[in-house]
Design a protein around this motif. Structure first.
Motif, PDB file in Angstrom:
ATOM      1  N   SER A 164      -3.618   5.483 -14.902  1.00 12.83           N
ATOM      2  CA  SER A 164      -4.825   4.775 -14.465  1.00 12.83           C
ATOM      3  C   SER A 164      -4.456   3.699 -13.467  1.00 12.83           C
ATOM      4  O   SER A 164      -3.313   3.211 -13.432  1.00 12.83           O
ATOM      5  N   ILE A 165      -5.400   3.292 -12.646  1.00 12.41           N
ATOM      6  CA  ILE A 165      -5.129   2.286 -11.626  1.00 12.41           C
ATOM      7  C   ILE A 165      -4.751   0.949 -12.258  1.00 12.41           C
ATOM      8  O   ILE A 165      -3.906   0.219 -11.739  1.00 12.41           O
ATOM      9  N   ALA A 166      -5.351   0.647 -13.432  1.00  8.86           N
ATOM     10  CA  ALA A 166      -5.027  -0.614 -14.107  1.00  8.86           C
ATOM     11  C   ALA A 166      -3.573  -0.623 -14.579  1.00  8.86           C
ATOM     12  O   ALA A 166      -2.854  -1.621 -14.419  1.00  8.86           O
ATOM     13  N   ASP A 167      -3.126   0.499 -15.163  1.00  7.83           N
ATOM     14  CA  ASP A 167      -1.737   0.572 -15.628  1.00  7.83           C
ATOM     15  C   ASP A 167      -0.760   0.616 -14.453  1.00  7.83           C
ATOM     16  O   ASP A 167       0.343   0.073 -14.529  1.00  7.83           O
ATOM     17  N   ARG A 172       3.271  -2.164 -11.083  1.00 13.25           N
ATOM     18  CA  ARG A 172       3.622  -2.672  -9.747  1.00 13.25           C
ATOM     19  C   ARG A 172       3.796  -4.181  -9.764  1.00 13.25           C
ATOM     20  O   ARG A 172       4.776  -4.717  -9.207  1.00 13.25           O
ATOM     21  N   ASP A 173       2.877  -4.893 -10.406  1.00 12.55           N
ATOM     22  CA  ASP A 173       2.945  -6.355 -10.408  1.00 12.55           C
ATOM     23  C   ASP A 173       4.141  -6.852 -11.207  1.00 12.55           C
ATOM     24  O   ASP A 173       4.793  -7.828 -10.832  1.00 12.55           O
ATOM     25  N   GLY A 174       4.441  -6.166 -12.314  1.00 11.20           N
ATOM     26  CA  GLY A 174       5.635  -6.534 -13.076  1.00 11.20           C
ATOM     27  C   GLY A 174       6.894  -6.294 -12.271  1.00 11.20           C
ATOM     28  O   GLY A 174       7.838  -7.097 -12.305  1.00 11.20           O
ATOM     29  N   LEU A 175       6.912  -5.197 -11.521  1.00 12.93           N
ATOM     30  CA  LEU A 175       8.057  -4.884 -10.668  1.00 12.93           C
ATOM     31  C   LEU A 175       8.222  -5.938  -9.579  1.00 12.93           C
ATOM     32  O   LEU A 175       9.349  -6.351  -9.252  1.00 12.93           O
ATOM     33  N   LEU A 176       7.118  -6.388  -9.018  1.00 13.87           N
ATOM     34  CA  LEU A 176       7.140  -7.462  -8.022  1.00 13.87           C
ATOM     35  C   LEU A 176       7.835  -8.701  -8.583  1.00 13.87           C
ATOM     36  O   LEU A 176       8.713  -9.297  -7.942  1.00 13.87           O
ATOM     37  N   ILE A 177       7.431  -9.078  -9.783  1.00  8.55           N
ATOM     38  CA  ILE A 177       7.959 -10.287 -10.405  1.00  8.55           C
ATOM     39  C   ILE A 177       9.441 -10.144 -10.731  1.00  8.55           C
ATOM     40  O   ILE A 177      10.248 -11.033 -10.440  1.00  8.55           O
ATOM     41  N   ARG A 240       3.863   4.712  -7.432  1.00  2.00           N
ATOM     42  CA  ARG A 240       3.448   4.336  -6.084  1.00  2.00           C
ATOM     43  C   ARG A 240       2.368   5.254  -5.527  1.00  2.00           C
ATOM     44  O   ARG A 240       1.473   4.808  -4.797  1.00  2.00           O
ATOM     45  N   GLU A 241       2.398   6.516  -5.889  1.00  2.00           N
ATOM     46  CA  GLU A 241       1.414   7.472  -5.383  1.00  2.00           C
ATOM     47  C   GLU A 241      -0.001   7.160  -5.874  1.00  2.00           C
ATOM     48  O   GLU A 241      -0.985   7.666  -5.328  1.00  2.00           O
ATOM     49  N   SER A 242      -0.119   6.321  -6.902  1.00  2.00           N
ATOM     50  CA  SER A 242      -1.443   5.927  -7.389  1.00  2.00           C
ATOM     51  C   SER A 242      -2.168   5.036  -6.394  1.00  2.00           C
ATOM     52  O   SER A 242      -3.394   4.907  -6.448  1.00  2.00           O
ATOM     53  N   GLY A 255      -4.110   1.275  -1.182  1.00  2.00           N
ATOM     54  CA  GLY A 255      -4.693   2.278  -0.309  1.00  2.00           C
ATOM     55  C   GLY A 255      -3.607   2.796   0.614  1.00  2.00           C
ATOM     56  O   GLY A 255      -2.518   3.130   0.179  1.00  2.00           O
ATOM     57  N   ASN A 256      -3.894   2.817   1.900  1.00  2.00           N
ATOM     58  CA  ASN A 256      -2.890   3.226   2.882  1.00  2.00           C
ATOM     59  C   ASN A 256      -2.373   2.045   3.693  1.00  2.00           C
ATOM     60  O   ASN A 256      -1.816   2.213   4.772  1.00  2.00           O
ATOM     61  N   ARG A 257      -2.581   0.851   3.164  1.00  2.00           N
ATOM     62  CA  ARG A 257      -2.135  -0.357   3.868  1.00  2.00           C
ATOM     63  C   ARG A 257      -1.039  -1.065   3.098  1.00  2.00           C
ATOM     64  O   ARG A 257      -1.051  -1.091   1.865  1.00  2.00           O
ATOM     65  N   ALA A 258      -0.117  -1.629   3.842  1.00  2.00           N
ATOM     66  CA  ALA A 258       0.914  -2.448   3.202  1.00  2.00           C
ATOM     67  C   ALA A 258       0.282  -3.745   2.722  1.00  2.00           C
ATOM     68  O   ALA A 258      -0.581  -4.313   3.377  1.00  2.00           O
TER      69      ALA A 258
END
Length: 343
Positions: A164-167, A172-177, A240-242, A255-258
């Motif tokens: 799901s987009i939430a998961d 992603r956010d945890g990976l960022l941190i 990432r494909e999500s 989306g398709n933007r950085a």
């Protein structure tokens, strides 16, 4: 309630012609290191900072006075006018920061005149500025926040066909941190990462940040841990494909933007506030890194220079180590006092 508008910086294209010419000549690097006027090239970020601060001052100048020369225009009275306008929406520390940058710019643009008075005004304002009260945070605290987000996402999706987009966002956010903790890079570099910047060396991911993304203008390399390597593998393969159809090779996408540095800032602040009760900006991860090393490995404190990507240890010591040592000394003093009093 009417929201107060911050001072906008006058665009470089709208500066008086004399100021534009002087600025460009003053900060133009020289090729010959043996010339008396040699000036090493400044990073684009530093130039933008100088340009932005000087533009803020110019935006408070009455239009007729913009016709004057820079030396005639920049006076104690015009600085007073800037401060009166700035006091309405800016912190004292921010005003002092702008004035010191303006001092640097005008000193280089017009070196024949004495500008020490301007620097002193900035110093006086900075003296009266109240420091922000921020809870102490260590790299270990931030690492735990990121790991919690990642593991929670993995637990929810281990048997799922689709993420799901939430998961996906939580992972992603945890990976960022976690990546911010291990690398301590600035958010502009973090936002600019591409898949092409990653190399797998003996089973571990290595990030090779190009010089144009680094404030000092020198490329940086970070070798990531085995744990973070496994998380990145999962992110590249499944998560990432999500967010993207794969047409954008940026590491962080929507989306398709950085994702922009601003988006990363908001995400990190939001996630850390939810977990810790207060927001921690990406830049404060660098302070947390220095404090953590000062606590757990003080003998190797000089290694923080490489970790923070500074050219010299003097910069690291001035902006990070001294603050870290102050916080540690205060805490140790409180502990010793409590033990002395038997509490």
């Amino acid at each position: 309630m009417i929201k107060k508008r911050r001072i906008s910086s006058l665009s470089f294209a709208l500066w008086p012609e004399a100021d534009r010419d002087l600025f460009q000549r003053a900060f133009q690097s020289s090729d010959d290191i043996f010339e008396d006027n040699y000036r090493r090239p400044l990073s684009p970020a530093t130039l933008r900072s100088y340009e932005g601060c000087y533009g803020k001052f110019l935006s408070t100048v009455d239009p007729p006075r913009l016709l004057l020369s820079p030396t005639e225009r920049l006076t104690p009275q015009s600085v007073r006018t800037f401060c009166i306008v700035a006091f309405k929406t800016m912190r004292l520390s921010s005003i002092a920061h702008v004035l010191k940058k303006v001092y640097t710019v005008i000193k280089v643009m017009c070196p024949s005149k004495e500008w020490g008075w301007l620097y002193k005004i900035g110093e006086r304002i900075e003296y009266h500025a109240k420091p922000r009260s921020r809870p102490e945070v260590l790299s270990s605290d931030l690492y735990a926040v990121g790991i919690s987000l990642i593991e929670s996402s993995l637990d929810k999706t281990k048997d799922a066909v689709n993420i799901s987009i939430a998961d996906a966002k939580a992972f992603r956010d945890g990976l960022l941190i976690v990546l911010l903790v291990e690398s301590s890079m600035r958010r502009r570099a973090l936002a600019g990462l591409r898949e092409s910047h990653f190399r797998n060396i003996n089973g571990l991911w290595r990030i090779e940040v190009p010089a144009d993304l680094v404030k000092t203008g020198s490329s940086q390399t970070y070798l990531l841990s085995l744990r973070l390597t496994s998380y990145l593998d999962h992110y590249f393969s499944n998560v990432r494909e999500s967010f993207s159809s794969g047409t954008n090779d940026a590491l962080w996408v929507q989306g398709n933007r950085a994702m922009s540095p601003g988006s990363i800032y908001r995400i990190v602040c939001s996630r850390t506030k939810a977990a810790l009760g207060f927001p921690v900006s990406p830049h404060r991860f660098r302070n947390a890194f220095a404090t953590f090393i000062a606590v757990v490995d003080p003998k190797n404190i000089r290694m923080t220079r490489e970790g923070l990507g500074h050219r010299s240890f003097t910069t690291t010591e001035k902006h990070y180590i001294e603050r870290a040592n102050t916080r540690i000394a205060s805490r140790q003093h409180a502990i010793a006092l409590a033990e002395r009093l038997g509490r």
